[in-house]
Design an enzyme around this catalytic site. Structure first.
Site, PDB file in Angstrom:
ATOM      1  N   TYR A  70      10.565  16.147 -27.151  1.00  0.00           N
ATOM      2  CA  TYR A  70      11.485  15.672 -26.119  1.00  0.00           C
ATOM      3  C   TYR A  70      12.885  16.184 -26.415  1.00  0.00           C
ATOM      4  CZ  TYR A  70      14.221  12.320 -23.362  1.00  0.00           C
ATOM      5  OH  TYR A  70      15.120  11.757 -22.492  1.00  0.00           O
ATOM      6  N   ASP A 110      16.572  21.250 -32.645  1.00  0.00           N
ATOM      7  CA  ASP A 110      17.074  20.066 -31.928  1.00  0.00           C
ATOM      8  C   ASP A 110      17.093  18.920 -32.934  1.00  0.00           C
ATOM      9  OD1 ASP A 110      16.083  18.139 -28.964  1.00  0.00           O
ATOM     10  OD2 ASP A 110      17.694  17.905 -30.444  1.00  0.00           O
ATOM     11  N   LYS A 145      23.082  11.084 -31.461  1.00  0.00           N
ATOM     12  CA  LYS A 145      22.593   9.865 -32.130  1.00  0.00           C
ATOM     13  C   LYS A 145      23.384   9.526 -33.398  1.00  0.00           C
ATOM     14  CE  LYS A 145      18.027  10.142 -29.998  1.00  0.00           C
ATOM     15  NZ  LYS A 145      17.872   9.057 -29.026  1.00  0.00           N
TER      16      LYS A 145
HETATM   17  C1  LIG Z   1      15.091  15.267 -30.146  1.00  0.00           C
HETATM   18  C2  LIG Z   1      15.884  14.783 -28.968  1.00  0.00           C
HETATM   19  N1  LIG Z   1      16.584  15.670 -28.244  1.00  0.00           N
HETATM   20  C3  LIG Z   1      17.327  15.290 -27.178  1.00  0.00           C
HETATM   21  C4  LIG Z   1      17.393  13.964 -26.794  1.00  0.00           C
HETATM   22  C5  LIG Z   1      18.233  13.564 -25.598  1.00  0.00           C
HETATM   23  O1  LIG Z   1      19.357  12.895 -26.029  1.00  0.00           O
HETATM   24  P1  LIG Z   1      20.114  11.882 -25.053  1.00  0.00           P
HETATM   25  O2  LIG Z   1      19.201  10.728 -24.835  1.00  0.00           O
HETATM   26  O3  LIG Z   1      21.374  11.544 -25.811  1.00  0.00           O
HETATM   27  O4  LIG Z   1      20.419  12.621 -23.782  1.00  0.00           O
HETATM   28  C6  LIG Z   1      16.681  12.992 -27.534  1.00  0.00           C
HETATM   29  C7  LIG Z   1      16.753  11.559 -27.149  1.00  0.00           C
HETATM   30  O5  LIG Z   1      16.008  10.752 -27.637  1.00  0.00           O
HETATM   31  C8  LIG Z   1      15.901  13.418 -28.629  1.00  0.00           C
HETATM   32  O6  LIG Z   1      15.194  12.542 -29.356  1.00  0.00           O
END
Ligand SMILES: Cc1ncc(COP(=O)(O)O)c(C=O)c1O
Length: 472
Positions: A149, A252, A280
């Site tokens: 994700y 990521d 985060k």
């Molecule tokens: C690995 C990863 N990338 C991107 C995101 C997206 O981040 P946001 O919820 O701050 O838009 C998340 C959110 O949980 C994530 O776990």
């Protein structure tokens, strides 16, 4: 009350607010992931490693906001700094020293980053990292892994976490599966799904269309599928393959960054990407995020690539990032977080072993999953082979007993520094034990029914926008 009897939560005020919210907000929430139907939780407050809902039920928080709250809710060190800085104004669409220092700290802690730009969310960060990769290489396609994700922009919502693995298509030839309607087929055609830990599939994709692949984006562990780990050497092989074909590697690190180590998963696994995304844990719950890369790759900014945002680098988020990253750099907070995770894992494994169930821990002590399975998973498709029904029943049972993991096994347990305080480790383990006993007993009576919380649902559409919603 015997451990296996299920206590009930007070829900009166939450049900009232749920009915009221439904009048105005689809699902009664601001995110599909929090829309749990009648069980939707409406929060009142949090402090340290605990949260209270508006019916004043208290929980040990094992979600920590899906990971951002790494020090604890309402951490005075961070909040006081933010409070002090925000008194000078919060939004100017001009640049403050807070932002500069925040990005300098990202550079310092990661050790490999040359340049970085703030965004407000991880979604924005991955969207821009993909755009920078396309611009730098002059290529269009992005490879992403099933079960991973990267946020909610169109290019990220391909082959994420369907419940039914058959929807992902043939294992040797995964299909690009759009999560939900409204994602143009032209977009899903530019995203190529691959399978985590499967180098043969990845190499075949590169041999087929490597000249048009700008980058591979990867969560270093499947942070949205219980934290399934890379097998030894997988990241190194991917690093070599992307280099061989002149493509970029994007880590990521929205979940792993500033959590697995000061330098995130890149430090933890000893592999350096070309680009990375952070969010985060960077801001202890404030909306701080960024995309970052080597000087060479980030040189496409500011002249050749568009990036902006009224709230990008706003003072509240930037000040929170400065305070949080200074604490992670200057204290042993991360060591404490890892120790708390190991302590809870030790207690949980004793509980499960005593009951003779097969299980594995996935992920990292600071962010781990409990998978009831005989065989350690290597990719998202393995999740479907685990007894996630039992896990979900245990998680929901834990809510009723005062601890809140996500009631979906795909979301890991998140540790924070404040979990080391008081008896939270012991309490979390005993709540897990009672909930496991209750679930096993319910199953033995053939009554392991789970409330439909709508987890992982929502339509999945093989490439294309699907028929218009109004057609129904
Ligand atoms: C690995 C990863 N990338 C991107 C995101 C997206 O981040 P946001 O919820 O701050 O838009 C998340 C959110 O949980 C994530 O776990």
């Amino acid at each position: 009350m015997s451990p296996s009897e299920s206590p009930s939560l007070r829900r009166k005020r939450q049900l009232e607010l749920y009915r009221r919210a439904l009048q105005t907000m689809p699902g009664g929430t601001d995110s599909n992931f929090r829309a749990w139907g009648d069980s939707t939780v409406y929060i009142d407050r949090g402090k340290g490693g605990r949260v209270w809902d508006i019916d004043d039920n208290e929980y040990i928080d094992l979600r920590m906001g899906y990971g951002p709250v790494i020090l604890g809710h309402g951490d005075d060190r961070v909040d006081d700094h933010v409070n002090f800085r925000m008194r000078r104004g919060v939004s100017f669409s001009l640049t403050s020293e807070d932002e500069v220092e925040a990005m300098e700290l990202v550079k310092e802690l990661t050790g490999w980053v040359g340049k970085a730009r703030m965004t407000v969310s991880g979604t924005e960060a991955t969207m821009h990292a993909m755009r920078v990769a396309r611009a730098y290489t002059g290529r269009t396609k992005i490879v992403k892994f099933e079960g991973q994700y990267h946020g909610v922009h169109d290019y990220a919502l391909i082959s994420v976490t369907p419940n039914d693995m058959a929807e992902l298509g043939d294992a040797d030839n995964p299909v690009a599966l759009a999560w939900g309607r409204g994602i143009p087929e032209a977009v899903s055609r530019t995203v190529i799904p691959a399978r985590f830990n499967e180098m043969a599939v990845l190499r075949r994709i590169f041999e087929r269309e490597g000249n048009d692949i700008a980058a591979v984006i990867v969560e270093p562990v499947l942070g949205n599928a219980q934290g399934i780990q890379p097998r030894p050497g997988f990241h190194e092989e991917m690093r070599a393959l992307t280099r061989e074909f002149g493509a970029l590697l994007i880590f990521d690190e929205v979940k792993t960054g500033f959590r697995f180590a000061r330098g995130g998963a890149a430090e933890y696994f000893g592999v350096t990407p070309d680009l990375a995304t952070y969010a985060k844990a960077m801001g202890n719950g404030y909306p701080a995020a960024c995309f970052a890369g080597t000087d060479e790759v980030m040189s496409v900014l500011p002249d050749k690539v568009s990036h902006g945002g009224t709230y990008a680098g706003n003072r509240v988020a930037a000040a929170a990032a400065v305070a949080t990253l200074r604490i992670l750099r200057d204290t042993d907070a991360l060591q404490t977080i890892h120790d708390v995770g190991r302590a809870i894992q030790a207690g949980v494994s004793e509980v499960i072993s005593e009951r003779g169930l097969p299980y594995v821990f996935t992920g990292h002590p600071s962010m781990f999953g409990i998978m009831f399975t005989e065989k350690a998973p290597t990719e998202y498709r393995d999740w479907a082979r685990s007894d996630h029904e039992l896990y979900d029943a245990v998680a929901i049972g834990m809510h009723a007993r005062g601890a809140m993991p996500e009631p979906d096994s795909r979301e890991p347990w998140f540790m924070c520094e404040a979990h080391a305080h008081e008896d939270m480790v012991a309490r979390a383990v005993s709540i897990f034990a009672d909930s496991l006993d209750a679930a096993l007993e319910a199953r033995s009576r053939g009554e392991l029914s789970l409330p439909d919380l709508g987890m992982g649902t929502g339509e999945h559409v093989a490439a294309g926008v699907g028929e218009a919603a109004t057609a129904e």
